[in-house]
Structure formats: C-alpha cells, structure tokens
Write a protein that holds these residues in place. Structure first.
Motif, mmCIF file in Angstrom:
data_model
loop_
_atom_site.group_PDB
_atom_site.id
_atom_site.type_symbol
_atom_site.label_atom_id
_atom_site.label_comp_id
_atom_site.label_asym_id
_atom_site.label_seq_id
_atom_site.Cartn_x
_atom_site.Cartn_y
_atom_site.Cartn_z
ATOM 1 N N LEU A 196 46.706 35.607 36.356
ATOM 2 C CA LEU A 196 47.674 34.518 36.287
ATOM 3 C C LEU A 196 47.880 33.876 37.658
ATOM 4 O O LEU A 196 48.004 32.646 37.764
ATOM 5 C CB LEU A 196 49.006 35.029 35.721
ATOM 6 C CG LEU A 196 48.955 35.444 34.242
ATOM 7 C CD1 LEU A 196 50.280 36.075 33.824
ATOM 8 C CD2 LEU A 196 48.621 34.252 33.366
ATOM 9 N N ARG A 197 47.904 34.684 38.732
ATOM 10 C CA ARG A 197 48.016 34.136 40.085
ATOM 11 C C ARG A 197 46.806 33.269 40.422
ATOM 12 O O ARG A 197 46.935 32.189 40.996
ATOM 13 C CB ARG A 197 48.155 35.259 41.120
ATOM 14 C CG ARG A 197 49.556 35.820 41.229
ATOM 15 C CD ARG A 197 49.719 36.677 42.477
ATOM 16 N NE ARG A 197 48.717 37.726 42.606
ATOM 17 C CZ ARG A 197 48.793 38.945 42.086
ATOM 18 N NH1 ARG A 197 49.847 39.283 41.360
ATOM 19 N NH2 ARG A 197 47.829 39.828 42.281
ATOM 20 N N CYS A 198 45.626 33.761 40.070
ATOM 21 C CA CYS A 198 44.404 32.988 40.323
ATOM 22 C C CYS A 198 44.409 31.677 39.546
ATOM 23 O O CYS A 198 44.002 30.640 40.072
ATOM 24 C CB CYS A 198 43.164 33.806 39.968
ATOM 25 S SG CYS A 198 42.848 35.166 41.108
ATOM 26 N N GLN A 199 44.883 31.735 38.303
ATOM 27 C CA GLN A 199 44.958 30.525 37.490
ATOM 28 C C GLN A 199 45.936 29.531 38.108
ATOM 29 O O GLN A 199 45.669 28.329 38.159
ATOM 30 C CB GLN A 199 45.380 30.849 36.053
ATOM 31 C CG GLN A 199 45.387 29.639 35.127
ATOM 32 C CD GLN A 199 44.010 29.018 34.959
ATOM 33 O OE1 GLN A 199 43.043 29.719 34.722
ATOM 34 N NE2 GLN A 199 43.925 27.711 35.096
ATOM 35 N N ALA A 200 47.061 30.021 38.617
ATOM 36 C CA ALA A 200 48.041 29.139 39.249
ATOM 37 C C ALA A 200 47.451 28.506 40.516
ATOM 38 O O ALA A 200 47.659 27.312 40.776
ATOM 39 C CB ALA A 200 49.308 29.919 39.590
ATOM 40 N N ARG A 201 46.712 29.282 41.300
ATOM 41 C CA ARG A 201 46.076 28.734 42.503
ATOM 42 C C ARG A 201 45.034 27.685 42.130
ATOM 43 O O ARG A 201 44.917 26.649 42.778
ATOM 44 C CB ARG A 201 45.426 29.847 43.316
ATOM 45 C CG ARG A 201 46.430 30.687 44.080
ATOM 46 C CD ARG A 201 45.787 31.814 44.841
ATOM 47 N NE ARG A 201 44.773 31.325 45.764
ATOM 48 C CZ ARG A 201 43.848 32.097 46.312
ATOM 49 N NH1 ARG A 201 43.808 33.389 46.042
ATOM 50 N NH2 ARG A 201 42.969 31.594 47.144
ATOM 51 N N LEU A 202 44.270 27.971 41.075
ATOM 52 C CA LEU A 202 43.265 27.018 40.611
ATOM 53 C C LEU A 202 43.926 25.719 40.165
ATOM 54 O O LEU A 202 43.469 24.625 40.509
ATOM 55 C CB LEU A 202 42.452 27.614 39.469
ATOM 56 C CG LEU A 202 41.401 26.700 38.837
ATOM 57 C CD1 LEU A 202 40.342 26.314 39.866
ATOM 58 C CD2 LEU A 202 40.746 27.384 37.650
ATOM 59 N N ASP A 203 45.022 25.830 39.424
ATOM 60 C CA ASP A 203 45.751 24.636 38.984
ATOM 61 C C ASP A 203 46.244 23.826 40.181
ATOM 62 O O ASP A 203 46.153 22.605 40.199
ATOM 63 C CB ASP A 203 46.929 25.017 38.085
ATOM 64 C CG ASP A 203 46.494 25.566 36.735
ATOM 65 O OD1 ASP A 203 45.311 25.382 36.365
ATOM 66 O OD2 ASP A 203 47.326 26.199 36.061
#
Length: 67
Positions: free
Chosen positions: A15-22
């Motif tokens: 989820l952290r990686c997804q937030a950074r990607l976003d």
C-alpha cells in the motif's frame, strides 16, 4: 489484484508503494502539463517576435534578435 493471501507487513508495504507510485504519477503529470504550457508560451513568443520583426522590417528598421 488479490492481496488477501499476504502478510500484514507485506500488505502495508504494498500500500505504501502504491501511494508513492500514485504520487509519482501525479507529479509526472503536473510536470508534463508545465512543459506543455512552457512550449505553448515559447511558440507564442516566437510568433510575436516574428511579427514584430516583420513590422520593423516593413518600416525600414531591423534589429538582430538572434544574440
């Protein structure tokens, strides 16, 4: 994407990686818009400079703007 079979730690990392990607995608899109606006502004400025140069040429006064 099914994430139910992974650990809580892996899920939170995902989820952290997804937030950074976003955030990265948002920043990239913002930068692309700024570049597009700059390119448009440069094109308009070039057109205005050409018109001004043509106008001055017609009056007999020419300035070299290529410096």
């Amino acid at each position: 994407m099914a994430i139910s079979g992974i650990s809580t730690g892996a899920r939170s990392q995902l989820l952290r990686c997804q937030a950074r990607l976003d955030a990265d995608v948002s920043a990239r899109d913002s930068a692309a818009r700024a570049v597009d606006q700059d390119a448009l502004a440069v094109a308009k400025a070039q057109q205005a400079a050409r018109r001004e140069l043509q106008s001055r040429s017609a009056k007999g006064t020419v300035f070299d703007l290529t410096v």
